[in-house]
Enzyme design. Structure first.
Site, short mmCIF file in Angstrom:
data_model
loop_
_atom_site.label_atom_id
_atom_site.label_comp_id
_atom_site.label_asym_id
_atom_site.label_seq_id
_atom_site.Cartn_x
_atom_site.Cartn_y
_atom_site.Cartn_z
N ASP A 165 -6.44 5.89 4.46
CA ASP A 165 -5.53 4.86 3.96
C ASP A 165 -5.64 4.69 2.44
O ASP A 165 -6.75 4.68 1.90
CB ASP A 165 -5.87 3.53 4.66
CG ASP A 165 -4.76 2.52 4.51
OD1 ASP A 165 -3.67 2.89 4.03
OD2 ASP A 165 -4.98 1.35 4.89
N HIS A 166 -4.49 4.55 1.82
CA HIS A 166 -4.44 4.30 0.38
C HIS A 166 -5.28 5.29 -0.42
O HIS A 166 -6.08 4.89 -1.27
CB HIS A 166 -4.83 2.85 0.06
CG HIS A 166 -3.65 1.93 0.23
ND1 HIS A 166 -2.65 1.87 -0.70
CD2 HIS A 166 -3.32 1.10 1.22
CE1 HIS A 166 -1.73 1.02 -0.27
NE2 HIS A 166 -2.09 0.55 0.90
N GLU A 270 2.35 9.46 4.81
CA GLU A 270 2.99 8.19 4.45
C GLU A 270 2.99 8.04 2.93
O GLU A 270 1.98 8.26 2.28
CB GLU A 270 2.24 7.00 5.08
CG GLU A 270 2.73 5.65 4.52
CD GLU A 270 2.38 4.43 5.38
OE1 GLU A 270 2.49 4.53 6.62
OE2 GLU A 270 2.02 3.40 4.80
N LYS A 312 -3.86 -11.43 1.95
CA LYS A 312 -4.77 -11.02 3.02
C LYS A 312 -5.02 -12.12 4.05
O LYS A 312 -5.36 -13.24 3.70
CB LYS A 312 -6.12 -10.61 2.42
CG LYS A 312 -6.01 -9.53 1.35
CD LYS A 312 -5.59 -8.21 1.95
CE LYS A 312 -5.46 -7.13 0.89
NZ LYS A 312 -4.95 -5.89 1.44
N HIS A 344 2.56 -3.04 5.11
CA HIS A 344 1.13 -3.13 4.81
C HIS A 344 0.68 -4.59 4.75
O HIS A 344 1.49 -5.48 4.64
CB HIS A 344 0.83 -2.47 3.46
CG HIS A 344 0.91 -0.97 3.52
ND1 HIS A 344 0.41 -0.16 2.54
CD2 HIS A 344 1.43 -0.14 4.47
CE1 HIS A 344 0.61 1.11 2.87
NE2 HIS A 344 1.25 1.15 4.01
ZN ZN Z 1 -0.56 -1.02 0.85
#
Ligand code: ZN
Length: 494
Positions: A165-166, A270, A312, A344
């Protein structure tokens, strides 16, 4: 050496495996042999009966049969993935509904699996960014192995993904792919030149680097995207967009050509352009997708930056009507090119899930992570109030330091003073946005802080607690992540 022989009589099938500490869904019989998982003095182990399983562990014999008691190591995880392919990640993004459930702690899998047995969405069980790895002191091997073990233990054969991820650098992408991750989320933020988005017009004209090919293609042109949506490019927005995104397109193209185009790795791709302050306009979204497509870049999902704030661990902050209007256009663009929109920071965004499920026509990817950590901390508050109070005080002391890394609107003065709360009231802090965010953003220090002697301040104690109360954690996740899915599905068939 422990007495592992106790596990083997279950192969006669006359005894209740659970009574022997065996996970019933983990039993796989092949020929005369079998592989299963069992609890052995507080440790989960793999037990293999028969020959040639190639696990590494303690060898023993029962009735002349060779057996092995294998600990949950990386080598044994690799062997499990080889023997039982359903324990290895696969590409899932092509499925209509996929949800990433970052299990930062490596303990959430059992609860997550229950959710994905109930809904038709496919899980990305392993999903971590490099920052999360650093803050939790884990490696991609750990993250993937934790998913493999729980999938094997629970007999979850539906298939799951693993998301690097990322990732921002080619070497990070290479590492994740080599380990068998089935999805790469390319974070293009370092190649996005946002300074051009708000630059005074005169300066923009001055700095603009003309690209005759792109100008001929877009300038003054209107594109029919379908479903009544058109995008057209005037000079100013075109120039700003090219300057902001040209390097993003080059970067994503180079990563695609290096790792994906020749088919060496079987992984989903992605494109993430969400880590930025300004929302992605439909024009920009179309431009990025159209240029990537023109260069032959194939990707399964794209994460735009939506309007409003996706902070978050708390619900969406912003104008929901505007979100709905803009998402409708983004969704049409994604359908036009044939990929899915990825949302996200999807933890706890309950007020927009319904809209998201409906406007994407039930084809979406959503990522959650932090909320699983919050549920784990909620469990601490529920079963060990004293430990929670200690951690909470520590988190408050670290708050200023960690706010550097997060965009949150947390006001810690609004969090009730814990001395005014009795033990039973502590759990209510997890309905309180400021308290949620405080605990959310301090997970790094909570897990890594050591005392003067070099012992972890909290890490060992919380992991012991989570292990002891594993079923309760699974229940919390089943209900909480389940609520995410429930909301995502709610308006889908309207
Ligand atoms: Zn993101």
């Amino acid at each position: 050496m422990k007495d592992y022989k106790q596990f083997v009589p279950l192969l006669g099938a006359k005894v209740d495996p659970v009574a022997y500490g065996v996970y019933p869904l983990s039993v796989n019989r092949i020929g005369d042999g079998a592989v299963f998982m069992a609890e052995d003095g507080g440790e989960t182990i793999i037990v293999a009966v028969g020959k040639d399983w190639d696990f590494t562990g303690v060898e023993f014999e029962v009735n002349g049969q060779p057996c092995i008691a294998a600990p949950l190591t990386h080598a044994n995880a690799k062997q499990l993935r080889k023997l039982f392919p359903f324990t290895a990640p696969v590409r899932v993004l092509g499925k209509d509904r996929t949800v990433g459930v970052g299990d930062r702690l490596g303990i959430a899998g059992a609860g997550h699996i229950r959710v994905f047995q109930k809904y038709d969405a496919f899980p990305v069980l392993a999903q971590q960014s490099i920052r999360e790895l650093n803050l939790t002191g884990r490696t991609y091997e750990d993250v993937l192995d934790a998913a493999t073990f729980v999938v094997y233990r629970e007999g979850f054969r539906k298939g799951f993904g693993a998301d690097g991820d990322h990732l921002k650098k080619p070497e990070e992408v290479a590492m994740a792919l080599r380990l068998g991750f089935s999805m790469i989320t390319l974070d293009c933020s370092e190649h996005m030149h946002n300074e051009f988005a708000s630059m005074p017009l005169a300066e923009l004209h001055e700095k603009y680097v003309a690209d005759p090919v792109l100008e001929a293609k877009y300038l003054g042109k209107t594109f029919e995207v379908g479903e009544g949506v058109t995008v057209s490019f005037d000079e100013e927005s075109f120039k700003r967009m090219v300057m902001v995104y040209a390097e993003v397109i080059d970067f994503a193209t180079s990563i695609y050509r290096k790792f994906f185009s020749d088919g060496t790795y079987d992984a989903d791709f992605e494109i993430s352009i969400d880590e930025t302050i300004t929302p992605t306009t439909p024009l920009e979204h179309f431009f990025v997708a159209n240029e990537l497509t023109a260069r032959g870049v194939k990707f399964e999902t794209l994460a735009p930056r939506f309007c409003g704030e996706f902070q978050k661990g708390v619900d969406y902050i912003g104008d929901i009507v505007q979100f709905e209007k803009e998402l409708a256009v983004h969704a049409v663009i994604a359908r036009h090119f044939g990929y899915k929109i990825s949302l996200h920071s999807g933890s706890d965004k309950f007020s927009v899930f319904g809209i998201f499920g409906r406007l994407t026509k039930g084809r979406f990817h959503v990522k959650t992570a932090g909320t699983n950590w919050l549920e784990a901390m909620k469990l601490v508050a529920m079963v060990d109030p004293d430990l929670y109070r200690e951690i909470h005080a520590f988190a408050l002391s670290k708050f200023t330091e960690v706010t550097k890394y997060y965009k949150v609107s947390t006001d810690i003065t609004r969090i009730p003073n814990l001395s005014t709360l009795d033990d039973k009231a502590l759990v209510k802090l997890f309905c309180h946005n400021d308290a949620r965010q405080l605990i959310h953003i301090t997970y790094g220090p909570i897990l890594s802080e050591k005392d003067a002697k070099g012992n972890y301040l909290f890490k060992d104690r919380v992991y012991d607690l989570w292990k002891l109360h594993a079923n309760q954690y699974s229940d919390l996740l089943f209900s909480h992540i389940g609520r995410h899915l429930e909301e995502l599905y709610k308006q889908m068939r309207r």
